[in-house]
Design a protein around this motif. Structure first.
Motif, PDB file in Angstrom:
ATOM      1  N   TRP A 171      31.874  44.288  54.513  1.00  0.00           N
ATOM      2  CA  TRP A 171      30.460  44.444  54.111  1.00  0.00           C
ATOM      3  C   TRP A 171      29.518  44.055  55.237  1.00  0.00           C
ATOM      4  O   TRP A 171      28.408  44.587  55.329  1.00  0.00           O
ATOM      5  N   ALA A 176      31.180  45.135  46.964  1.00  0.00           N
ATOM      6  CA  ALA A 176      30.054  45.703  47.720  1.00  0.00           C
ATOM      7  C   ALA A 176      28.748  45.001  47.359  1.00  0.00           C
ATOM      8  O   ALA A 176      28.461  44.814  46.176  1.00  0.00           O
ATOM      9  N   ALA A 220      27.573  47.300  55.258  1.00  0.00           N
ATOM     10  CA  ALA A 220      26.479  47.119  54.292  1.00  0.00           C
ATOM     11  C   ALA A 220      25.631  45.894  54.632  1.00  0.00           C
ATOM     12  O   ALA A 220      25.168  45.183  53.742  1.00  0.00           O
TER      13      ALA A 220
END
Lengths: 299, 299
Positions: A149, A124, A153
Motif C-alpha cells: 500500500w 487496501a 496507494a
C-alpha cells in the motif's frame, strides 16, 4: 468494550520442504480477530467466497467473533499460497488470487457502527477509509498496513493517517515511508503525518511505541522454534487492541501492557502454521507468558 | 574491586564521506578499559609501538587506568583503517597493520596477578590463555571474541571456553559457532561448551543473557543518530565487567544491571568516532540513561 476489525479473510496454503498445509484459515482480520478475542468481544468485517469452509466459520464463532459484518459472496475466497525454503527463513509467494476481494465493499451492520474500538487491519487503505466513514465517533482507531500500500496507494494511506489515533507498521515499512533507517527519526516523521501513537514492529526483536508518555521498548517473547511467522504482526495488533478495549481508564495507562499482550499472542502464532497454534491458546497461557516477560526484562 | 583487561590497543583511522579521523585511539582493550573505568580501577594489558601518541597514554591515565601491564616496544602500534559508505551502514577495512602485536607476549606484573575480575577482551585466544595462565584464582573471568578467531583459532577458543565464567559474543558469531540461527538453542549449545553465563549481543536490539537465574533480555539505549559503532561491543563488555567488579555480593544479584550499564556505555560510544564521545562521558550521564532505560522498558 468491543473491537471492530476489518481486514482480509483468506485461505493460505503454506508449503515447506516437509509439509503441505493447504487452505489454512488466514488473512489479517482472521489473525487479528482471533488474537483480540482472548480479551473481549470482536466484530469482524470481511468477505469470503462460497468455497469458504464451514469449519472456519465455526472457528470464528468458537472465539465469540460476531460475523454479522462478514459478507459471503458467490465466487472464490481470497487465496494466498507460499513456500518456505529449507532453512524456514525465506518465504516466497507462489500465487495470489483475490477472488471475491476484487469487488469487496464493506457495508457495516447498524450494530457495528457504534463500536468504540476500531482496528483497520492490513487491507487496501481505500477500504480502511470506507469502514471508518461508516463509524459513529469511535473512541480509538488504529491501523496496520503493508509495503504494497505504500507503493500503490500512498495518497490514500497518507489521508488515513490523519484519521487515526494509532498507526502500526514494521521497521522496513517505516523506512520506506519516511526514508529514515533509524527508528527514532522515523517515529517523529510519522507523528507529523497524524497519529498520536506510533508503533514500529521489529519482528523477533519486539516493537517500539512512541506516544504522549514517550517511548516504550516492548519485548518479544523468545521462542525456541519459529514454525511460521505468517500473521504474527496481525496477531500483535489484534491482541493489543483486544486488551485495550477490555481495559478501563485512559489509553496511556494500558497501552504498554496491551503491546506486551499483543507480543505474547504473536509468539503463539509463530509456533504453528496459520492459526493452528493460536486457536489452541488459552488466556491463562497468555497471562503466564506475560508474567514471564516481566521477569525476563526486570533489572 | 579492580578489573584486569587484556585486548588490543590500536590506532584506528576511520574515513567517512565527510571526515577523515586519522589515528584515533582504538582497540578492544582501549574501549573496554575506558568503559570499565567509570565504575572502578582498571589494570590494562596490551602493547603499543614507539609511535603511540603520548596524549593517549595521558587519556588512559586520566581514566585512572593502571598501565604497568602496557608494554611499549620498538616498532609500530597496531593500526586499523576503514571506510564508511555514504549511508554510514557499511564499513570496509582498508588496511590492517599488526605492528608490535605480531610478536606480543603479555607478561603480567606481580601486582596484576591477583586481580579478582578478568576481562579477556577481543584478541587471539592464545593470548587470552596466556594471560589467564598468569592469574592466581580470579573470582570471575569473562571473554569476548570475534568471527576471525572462530575461523582461524577455533581449537584454542574451545579450550578457553572451559576456563571462563562468562562468554560474550554477537549473534552472527553465535550462529557461526553453533550452527543455530535461533538464539535460544545457540545459548544452550554454548553453555555445553563450558561457560555458566553466556551473553549474545544483538547490536541496536540489545543483548540476551543466559545464566543460573534464566534469561535476561537487556535493552539497547535508543539513539537518534549512530556516528560510529566501532568499539560498542567492547564498551558493552567493559562497562558490564566494571560494574560487576564494583558491586558487592553474588554475581547473580548484579549481572542484569551490569549488562544495562554496559549497554548504556556502548550507547555513548556509538555517538562519536573512536573513543571521542565515551571519554567525554560522566558517571551521572550514565546513571541518567540507565534510569531512562528503566522507564522505557517498564510495563
Amino acid at each position: 468494550m468491543s473491537v471492530l476489525i476489518v481486514g482480509s479473510t483468506a485461505l493460505d496454503s503454506i508449503k515447506t520442504p516437509k509439509t503441505e498445509n493447504p487452505r489454512l484459515l488466514g488473512g489479517s482480520a482472521s489473525h487479528a480477530g482471533v488474537a483480540a478475542s482472548f480479551f473481549g468481544p470482536v466484530k469482524l468485517v470481511g468477505v469470503v467466497g462460497d468455497d469458504f469452509p464451514k469449519r472456519y466459520l465455526q472457528l470464528y464463532q468458537r472465539h465469540g467473533i460476531d460475523l454479522a459484518g462478514l459478507q459471503r459472496l458467490a465466487g472464490k475466497t481470497f487465496h494466498w499460497s507460499g513456500e518456505y525454503e529449507v532453512n524456514m527463513n525465506n518465504r516466497r509467494t507462489l500465487l495470489t488470487e483475490l477472488g471475491v476481494f476484487e469487488t469487496f465493499t464493506p457495508k457495516l451492520p447498524a450494530t457495528y457502527q457504534t463500536t468504540p474500538f476500531v482496528l483497520l487491519a492490513n487491507i487496501a487503505p481505500a477500504l480502511q477509509h470506507h469502514v471508518l466513514d461508516q463509524m459513529r465517533r469511535p473512541r480509538f482507531v488504529a491501523a496496520d498496513t503493508m509495503d504494497l500500500w505504500l507503493k500503490v496507494a500512498l495518497p490514500d494511506l497518507l489521508k488515513l493517517l490523519k484519521r487515526l489515533d494509532a498507526f502500526v507498521l514494521n521497521d522496513s515499512e517505516a523506512q520506506q515511508l519516511t526514508g529514515e533507517d533509524n527508528v527514532l527519526p522515523a517515529l517523529k516523521k510519522i507523528h507529523q503525518l497524524g497519529p498520536k501513537y506510533v508503533v514500529i514492529k521489529q519482528g523477533s526483536h519486539g516493537s517500539i511505541l512512541s506516544g504522549p508518555r514517550g517511548l516504550f521498548l516492548c519485548p518479544a517473547y523468545p521462542l525456541r522454534k519459529v514454525v511460521d511467522p505468517t500473521g504474527a504482526g496481525d496477531s500483535f495488533v489484534g491482541g493489543m487492541m483486544g486488551y485495550l478495549a477490555a481495559a478501563k481508564g485512559p489509553i496511556d495507562d494500558h497501552i504498554r501492557r496491551a503491546m506486551v499482550y499483543g507480543s505474547v499472542v504473536a509468539s503463539f502464532c509463530c509456533e504453528g502454521f496459520g492459526l493452528l497454534r493460536t486457536t489452541k491458546t488459552t488466556r491463562p497461557q497468555i497471562d503466564r507468558r506475560v508474567k514471564e516477560l516481566e521477569k525476563l526484562t526486570k533489572f
